[in-house]
Design a protein around this motif. Structure first.
Motif, PDB file in Angstrom:
ATOM      1  N   HIS A   1      39.879  41.557  42.077  1.00  0.00           N
ATOM      2  CA  HIS A   1      39.420  41.086  40.772  1.00  0.00           C
ATOM      3  C   HIS A   1      37.916  40.852  40.774  1.00  0.00           C
ATOM      4  N   GLN A   2      37.394  40.323  41.872  1.00  0.00           N
ATOM      5  CA  GLN A   2      35.958  40.107  41.989  1.00  0.00           C
ATOM      6  C   GLN A   2      35.198  41.428  41.943  1.00  0.00           C
ATOM      7  N   GLN A   3      35.770  42.456  42.576  1.00  0.00           N
ATOM      8  CA  GLN A   3      35.139  43.776  42.549  1.00  0.00           C
ATOM      9  C   GLN A   3      35.088  44.325  41.125  1.00  0.00           C
ATOM     10  N   TYR A   4      36.183  44.175  40.373  1.00  0.00           N
ATOM     11  CA  TYR A   4      36.216  44.635  38.985  1.00  0.00           C
ATOM     12  C   TYR A   4      35.222  43.861  38.131  1.00  0.00           C
ATOM     13  N   GLN A   5      35.149  42.542  38.352  1.00  0.00           N
ATOM     14  CA  GLN A   5      34.204  41.725  37.596  1.00  0.00           C
ATOM     15  C   GLN A   5      32.768  42.127  37.894  1.00  0.00           C
ATOM     16  N   LYS A   6      32.475  42.391  39.162  1.00  0.00           N
ATOM     17  CA  LYS A   6      31.120  42.790  39.557  1.00  0.00           C
ATOM     18  C   LYS A   6      30.748  44.122  38.925  1.00  0.00           C
TER      19      LYS A   6
ATOM     20  N   LEU B   1      38.272  52.715  36.032  1.00  0.00           N
ATOM     21  CA  LEU B   1      38.232  54.154  36.299  1.00  0.00           C
ATOM     22  C   LEU B   1      37.433  54.488  37.552  1.00  0.00           C
ATOM     23  N   TYR B   2      36.608  53.574  37.994  1.00  0.00           N
ATOM     24  CA  TYR B   2      35.831  53.783  39.216  1.00  0.00           C
ATOM     25  C   TYR B   2      36.750  54.109  40.392  1.00  0.00           C
ATOM     26  N   ASP B   3      37.857  53.356  40.505  1.00  0.00           N
ATOM     27  CA  ASP B   3      38.799  53.584  41.608  1.00  0.00           C
ATOM     28  C   ASP B   3      39.567  54.888  41.439  1.00  0.00           C
ATOM     29  N   ILE B   4      39.913  55.225  40.189  1.00  0.00           N
ATOM     30  CA  ILE B   4      40.593  56.498  39.936  1.00  0.00           C
ATOM     31  C   ILE B   4      39.708  57.652  40.388  1.00  0.00           C
ATOM     32  N   ASN B   5      38.456  57.620  39.981  1.00  0.00           N
ATOM     33  CA  ASN B   5      37.509  58.672  40.347  1.00  0.00           C
ATOM     34  C   ASN B   5      37.286  58.729  41.857  1.00  0.00           C
ATOM     35  N   LYS B   6      37.258  57.567  42.483  1.00  0.00           N
ATOM     36  CA  LYS B   6      37.058  57.498  43.935  1.00  0.00           C
ATOM     37  C   LYS B   6      38.223  58.149  44.672  1.00  0.00           C
ATOM     38  N   VAL B   7      39.437  57.909  44.202  1.00  0.00           N
ATOM     39  CA  VAL B   7      40.628  58.505  44.808  1.00  0.00           C
ATOM     40  C   VAL B   7      40.601  60.017  44.661  1.00  0.00           C
TER      41      VAL B   7
ATOM     42  N   SER C   1      44.551  57.094  50.192  1.00  0.00           N
ATOM     43  CA  SER C   1      44.376  56.658  48.812  1.00  0.00           C
ATOM     44  C   SER C   1      45.741  56.487  48.160  1.00  0.00           C
ATOM     45  N   TYR C   2      45.838  55.562  47.238  1.00  0.00           N
ATOM     46  CA  TYR C   2      47.088  55.259  46.568  1.00  0.00           C
ATOM     47  C   TYR C   2      46.883  55.459  45.064  1.00  0.00           C
ATOM     48  N   PHE C   3      46.940  56.707  44.644  1.00  0.00           N
ATOM     49  CA  PHE C   3      46.625  57.042  43.265  1.00  0.00           C
ATOM     50  C   PHE C   3      47.579  56.366  42.294  1.00  0.00           C
ATOM     51  N   PHE C   4      48.886  56.409  42.576  1.00  0.00           N
ATOM     52  CA  PHE C   4      49.874  55.865  41.648  1.00  0.00           C
ATOM     53  C   PHE C   4      49.683  54.363  41.466  1.00  0.00           C
ATOM     54  N   LYS C   5      49.411  53.656  42.552  1.00  0.00           N
ATOM     55  CA  LYS C   5      49.197  52.212  42.489  1.00  0.00           C
ATOM     56  C   LYS C   5      47.949  51.890  41.669  1.00  0.00           C
ATOM     57  N   ILE C   6      46.880  52.641  41.902  1.00  0.00           N
ATOM     58  CA  ILE C   6      45.639  52.428  41.167  1.00  0.00           C
ATOM     59  C   ILE C   6      45.816  52.803  39.698  1.00  0.00           C
ATOM     60  N   PHE C   7      46.604  53.860  39.443  1.00  0.00           N
ATOM     61  CA  PHE C   7      46.872  54.274  38.067  1.00  0.00           C
ATOM     62  C   PHE C   7      47.628  53.178  37.313  1.00  0.00           C
ATOM     63  N   LEU C   8      48.595  52.543  37.986  1.00  0.00           N
ATOM     64  CA  LEU C   8      49.329  51.439  37.360  1.00  0.00           C
ATOM     65  C   LEU C   8      48.397  50.266  37.060  1.00  0.00           C
ATOM     66  N   GLN C   9      47.461  50.020  37.966  1.00  0.00           N
ATOM     67  CA  GLN C   9      46.454  48.982  37.730  1.00  0.00           C
ATOM     68  C   GLN C   9      45.621  49.305  36.501  1.00  0.00           C
ATOM     69  N   LEU C  10      45.286  50.573  36.375  1.00  0.00           N
ATOM     70  CA  LEU C  10      44.502  51.027  35.224  1.00  0.00           C
ATOM     71  C   LEU C  10      45.278  50.813  33.928  1.00  0.00           C
TER      72      LEU C  10
ATOM     73  N   ILE D   1      46.432  45.100  28.837  1.00  0.00           N
ATOM     74  CA  ILE D   1      46.286  43.640  28.795  1.00  0.00           C
ATOM     75  C   ILE D   1      44.884  43.210  28.357  1.00  0.00           C
ATOM     76  N   ILE D   2      43.858  43.992  28.734  1.00  0.00           N
ATOM     77  CA  ILE D   2      42.477  43.552  28.483  1.00  0.00           C
ATOM     78  C   ILE D   2      41.734  44.490  27.532  1.00  0.00           C
ATOM     79  N   VAL D   3      41.685  45.790  27.879  1.00  0.00           N
ATOM     80  CA  VAL D   3      40.829  46.723  27.148  1.00  0.00           C
ATOM     81  C   VAL D   3      41.291  46.911  25.702  1.00  0.00           C
ATOM     82  N   LEU D   4      42.543  47.270  25.510  1.00  0.00           N
ATOM     83  CA  LEU D   4      43.052  47.524  24.153  1.00  0.00           C
ATOM     84  C   LEU D   4      42.966  46.286  23.258  1.00  0.00           C
ATOM     85  N   PRO D   5      43.358  45.091  23.748  1.00  0.00           N
ATOM     86  CA  PRO D   5      43.185  43.892  22.903  1.00  0.00           C
ATOM     87  C   PRO D   5      41.730  43.640  22.504  1.00  0.00           C
TER      88      PRO D   5
END
Length: 206
Positions: free
Chosen positions: A14-19, A144-150, A166-175, A181-185
């Motif tokens: 979460h800290q990485q995403y916030q940064k 999307l940074y993590d998606i692109n990195k994978v 790399s765990y694309f499916f796990k990162i995709f679920l996070q996306l 929860i956050i972006v669309l609202p």
């Protein structure tokens, strides 16, 4: 102990995403400010545009305007950013974010150049929904940074042996989770701010 370790890892993520979000937001604001200054000093005397300043927000109204805003900014743009993130080129998905920063900057600069007194209310009224929209896209870009990195790691594996996994499916679920929860609202909030709150702020200057 396992619960503590999982919570610790989650907090780090979460800290990485916030940064990243803060970095992208700072970049976006800087681009908007620079674009505003450039368009302010380079804009010629456009009298026709000055006559159309009051017509900018009259194309749609009410919930229909909210719906159009959400469909375009909440679905079309995020999908474009997602597909760009699948291309193994770093930060290509920022194109939409950069355009989102440049276009208001150009408009603000032109309006300020034409008439500071008339354009200032429009500028102030547009700040709440503009910043909310930019924040939503910055959060999406951080995800999307993590998606692109994978994707880049997978391409790298095709040409070079590497022990990185790399765990694309796990990162995709996070996306998907972060988007719902956050972006669309935030995009929906920006739509209501533009449709209703912006007019209220603008009316205070009259």
């Amino acid at each position: 102990m396992k619960f503590i370790e999982v919570s610790r890892i989650t907090n780090i993520i979460h800290q990485q995403y916030q940064k990243r979000t803060k970095q992208f937001l700072l970049l976006t604001l800087m681009i908007t400010i620079i674009t505003t200054l450039i368009s302010y000093f380079l804009t010629p005397n456009l009298s026709e545009l000055n006559q159309n300043l009051d017509r900018v927000s009259n194309d749609a109204a009410g919930l229909s305007k909210v719906f159009v805003y959400v469909v375009n900014n909440g679905l079309h743009v995020p999908l474009q950013m997602f597909f760009l993130s699948l291309i193994p080129i770093p930060f290509l998905y920022l194109c939409n974010l950069i355009l989102t920063a440049i276009i208001p900057g150009i408009l603000f600069g032109i309006m300020l150049h034409l008439s500071f007194a008339e354009s200032l209310p429009i500028f102030v009224a547009s700040l709440p929904h503009s910043i909310t929209e930019m924040l939503a896209y910055c959060i999406l870009a951080a995800l999307l940074y993590d998606i692109n990195k994978v994707i880049r790691l997978k391409v790298k594996k095709c040409f070079k042996k590497t022990t990185e996994t790399s765990y694309f499916f796990k990162i995709f679920l996070q996306l998907v989770k972060g988007f719902l929860i956050i972006v669309l609202p935030l995009i929906i909030l920006a739509a209501f701010l533009e449709t209703y709150f912006a007019d209220y702020i603008y009316s205070l200057f009259k």
